[in-house]
Design a protein around this motif. Structure first.
Motif, PDB file in Angstrom:
ATOM      1  N   THR A  71       9.501  -0.462   5.936  1.00 44.45           N
ATOM      2  CA  THR A  71      10.584   0.324   5.340  1.00 44.45           C
ATOM      3  C   THR A  71      10.198   0.674   3.912  1.00 44.45           C
ATOM      4  OG1 THR A  71      12.227  -0.816   6.708  1.00 44.45           O
ATOM      5  CG2 THR A  71      13.034   0.375   4.769  1.00 44.45           C
ATOM      6  N   TRP A  72      10.167   1.958   3.615  1.00 43.56           N
ATOM      7  CA  TRP A  72       9.670   2.417   2.325  1.00 43.56           C
ATOM      8  C   TRP A  72      10.710   3.288   1.631  1.00 43.56           C
ATOM      9  CZ3 TRP A  72       8.830   7.759   1.642  1.00 43.56           C
ATOM     10  CH2 TRP A  72       8.881   8.518   2.816  1.00 43.56           C
ATOM     11  N   TYR A  73      10.537   3.423   0.291  1.00 42.03           N
ATOM     12  CA  TYR A  73      11.508   4.110  -0.558  1.00 42.03           C
ATOM     13  C   TYR A  73      10.811   5.082  -1.500  1.00 42.03           C
ATOM     14  CZ  TYR A  73      14.566   0.306   0.977  1.00 42.03           C
ATOM     15  OH  TYR A  73      15.289  -0.570   1.732  1.00 42.03           O
ATOM     16  N   ILE A  74      11.547   6.091  -1.914  1.00 43.37           N
ATOM     17  CA  ILE A  74      11.096   7.007  -2.977  1.00 43.37           C
ATOM     18  C   ILE A  74      11.545   6.413  -4.302  1.00 43.37           C
ATOM     19  CG2 ILE A  74      11.458   9.255  -4.053  1.00 43.37           C
ATOM     20  CD1 ILE A  74       9.601   9.499  -1.778  1.00 43.37           C
ATOM     21  N   GLY A  75      10.596   6.226  -5.215  1.00 41.80           N
ATOM     22  CA  GLY A  75      10.891   5.564  -6.473  1.00 41.80           C
ATOM     23  C   GLY A  75      11.496   6.475  -7.515  1.00 41.80           C
ATOM     24  N   ASP A  76      11.781   5.883  -8.653  1.00 37.76           N
ATOM     25  CA  ASP A  76      12.449   6.577  -9.747  1.00 37.76           C
ATOM     26  C   ASP A  76      11.456   7.170 -10.740  1.00 37.76           C
ATOM     27  OD1 ASP A  76      14.806   7.436 -10.947  1.00 37.76           O
ATOM     28  OD2 ASP A  76      14.799   5.780 -12.381  1.00 37.76           O
ATOM     29  N   GLY A  77      10.145   7.025 -10.466  1.00 36.28           N
ATOM     30  CA  GLY A  77       9.132   7.585 -11.355  1.00 36.28           C
ATOM     31  C   GLY A  77       8.879   9.050 -11.041  1.00 36.28           C
ATOM     32  N   GLY A  78       7.741   9.566 -11.544  1.00 36.95           N
ATOM     33  CA  GLY A  78       7.376  10.939 -11.263  1.00 36.95           C
ATOM     34  C   GLY A  78       6.924  11.098  -9.822  1.00 36.95           C
ATOM     35  N   MET A  79       6.704  12.348  -9.409  1.00 34.08           N
ATOM     36  CA  MET A  79       6.214  12.657  -8.080  1.00 34.08           C
ATOM     37  C   MET A  79       4.987  13.556  -8.206  1.00 34.08           C
ATOM     38  SD  MET A  79       8.057  11.089  -5.852  1.00 34.08           S
ATOM     39  CE  MET A  79       8.979   9.751  -6.638  1.00 34.08           C
ATOM     40  N   GLY A 125       2.537   8.291 -11.389  1.00 36.01           N
ATOM     41  CA  GLY A 125       2.560   7.895 -12.792  1.00 36.01           C
ATOM     42  C   GLY A 125       1.164   7.712 -13.328  1.00 36.01           C
ATOM     43  N   ASP A 126       0.980   6.716 -14.164  1.00 32.93           N
ATOM     44  CA  ASP A 126      -0.282   6.493 -14.867  1.00 32.93           C
ATOM     45  C   ASP A 126      -1.022   5.310 -14.266  1.00 32.93           C
ATOM     46  OD1 ASP A 126      -2.296   6.698 -16.703  1.00 32.93           O
ATOM     47  OD2 ASP A 126      -1.119   6.025 -18.427  1.00 32.93           O
ATOM     48  N   LEU A 127      -2.321   5.507 -13.997  1.00 33.00           N
ATOM     49  CA  LEU A 127      -3.212   4.436 -13.568  1.00 33.00           C
ATOM     50  C   LEU A 127      -4.438   4.469 -14.466  1.00 33.00           C
ATOM     51  CD1 LEU A 127      -3.023   4.997  -9.681  1.00 33.00           C
ATOM     52  CD2 LEU A 127      -1.907   3.168 -10.977  1.00 33.00           C
ATOM     53  N   ILE A 128      -5.424   3.627 -14.190  1.00 29.67           N
ATOM     54  CA  ILE A 128      -6.655   3.686 -14.977  1.00 29.67           C
ATOM     55  C   ILE A 128      -7.329   5.041 -14.783  1.00 29.67           C
ATOM     56  CG2 ILE A 128      -7.104   1.202 -15.033  1.00 29.67           C
ATOM     57  CD1 ILE A 128      -9.064   1.656 -12.686  1.00 29.67           C
TER      58      ILE A 128
END
Length: 353
Positions: free
Chosen positions: A171-179, A246-249
């Protein structure tokens, strides 16, 4: 086929183990390495639960006993960045480390790590993709399956496996960060759902029937974000499998963090799996076209990350470039949306065994 193997230490008698545990508990402040907390150490005695261990360009927050956590990162240059640890029911830690820590000597020979992004000030929001997903004028859509990729995709059978499977429903969700690709949360949900369904439905053009695939369910939106930091670290899990951007390395296209509960000798049980697309350093598109310029296809990258969620690991080598789980993701192509023979063989090995 190869499962992730963990480096541990042999079990010791209670009396002999006490001195070893004490020796392994001289932990420095801040971020740890597998040398600071070597395989065989007790996270309980050392008070290490919740501490971060980093190695090879990736980091993990140590979970409670009986759990494991793995980060798998898709890099733009094709390097494989992956780091895993597990803590057994007794609190003993073991690793699958890209640097290959020797459990007997504690000698660590790190692989070159990708450069880390600078630390964001507290409260800095995730960076959304700046470019809206609009194909250039006059361009034509790229088909879901690149015709040139089909023969190679069906002629190679190699696969590698993680050490887990989804025993129930993911079960997965759409987060509150960017897309990615500047998509709305609704449009991103549709793209991510297609990507996940490519795995659960066994989407392929090789005539392979997926007789017993894993299951997934969309849980809705959430105010939470994927538990993955801009340092490519799996943070403490929030118990919701969240997809966002969002931001990763620098150099990372996307990362998946998967938390597991120890289950049996071959496969642990997935209890949470988060995915984050790196929109700080890369552009994405949901509509690859002939005018595409160095943009990663959301559904192709998403299908690759969903492969990790359901237990597939990276494959390498030039003969495997047409597989979804190849260690590199190529811009402006949709071929990873469709599983290759090797990808299907891996899923069948997990879910039909």
């Amino acid at each position: 086929m190869s499962l992730i193997s963990f480096q541990g230490a042999p079990a010791q008698a209670a009396g002999a183990g006490e001195s070893a545990k004490t020796a392994n508990c001289q932990l420095p402040p801040g971020t740890l390495t597998p040398v600071d907390l070597p395989p065989g150490a007790s996270v309980i005695d050392c008070g290490a639960v919740g501490r971060v261990v980093e190695d090879g360009g990736a980091g993990l927050t140590i979970p409670e006993p009986g759990n494991g956590v793995t980060i798998s990162t898709l890099m733009a240059n094709g390097d494989s960045v992956e780091f895993a640890l597990q803590v057994d029911d007794a609190g003993v830690i073991s690793y699958n480390s890209p640097s290959g820590v020797d459990p007997a000597t504690g000698v660590d020979t790190p692989q070159p790590a990708p450069p880390a992004d600078p630390v964001d000030p507290p409260g800095t929001p995730d960076t959304p993709d700046d470019e809206q997903d609009v194909p250039p004028a006059g361009s034509t859509p790229i088909p879901d399956t690149d015709a040139a990729a089909a023969p190679g995709a069906c002629s190679t059978s190699a696969y590698n496996l993680m050490r887990w499977k989804e025993y129930g429903t993911y079960t997965w969700y759409i987060g509150d960060g960017g897309m990615p690709a500047g998509l709305s949360r609704t449009a991103a949900k549709d793209a991510f759902a297609d990507a996940i369904n490519n795995i659960t439905g066994g989407s392929n053009n090789c005539g392979i029937v997926n007789l017993a695939g894993p299951r997934s369910s969309y849980g809705g939106t959430t105010s939470l974000e994927a538990d993955i930091s801009n340092h490519n670290t799996c943070t403490a899990r929030d118990k919701k499998s969240t997809w966002d951007a969002g931001d990763l390395i620098a150099g990372a296209v996307a990362s998946a963090c998967t938390w597991t509960k120890l289950q049996g000798p071959s496969y642990a049980d997935v209890i949470e799996a988060d995915v984050r697309f790196n929109t700080a350093d890369h552009n994405f598109t949901n509509n690859p076209s002939t005018g595409c310029n160095n943009k990663y296809d959301v559904r192709s990258v998403g299908t690759h990350e969903a492969g990790h969620v359901f237990g597939l690991d990276h494959v390498t080598g030039s003969t495997n470039q047409n597989q979804t789980m190849y260690t590199n993701s190529f811009p402006c192509t949709t071929k990873a949306r469709t599983l290759a023979r090797g990808d299907m063989n891996g899923l069948r090995a997990i879910y039909m065994s």
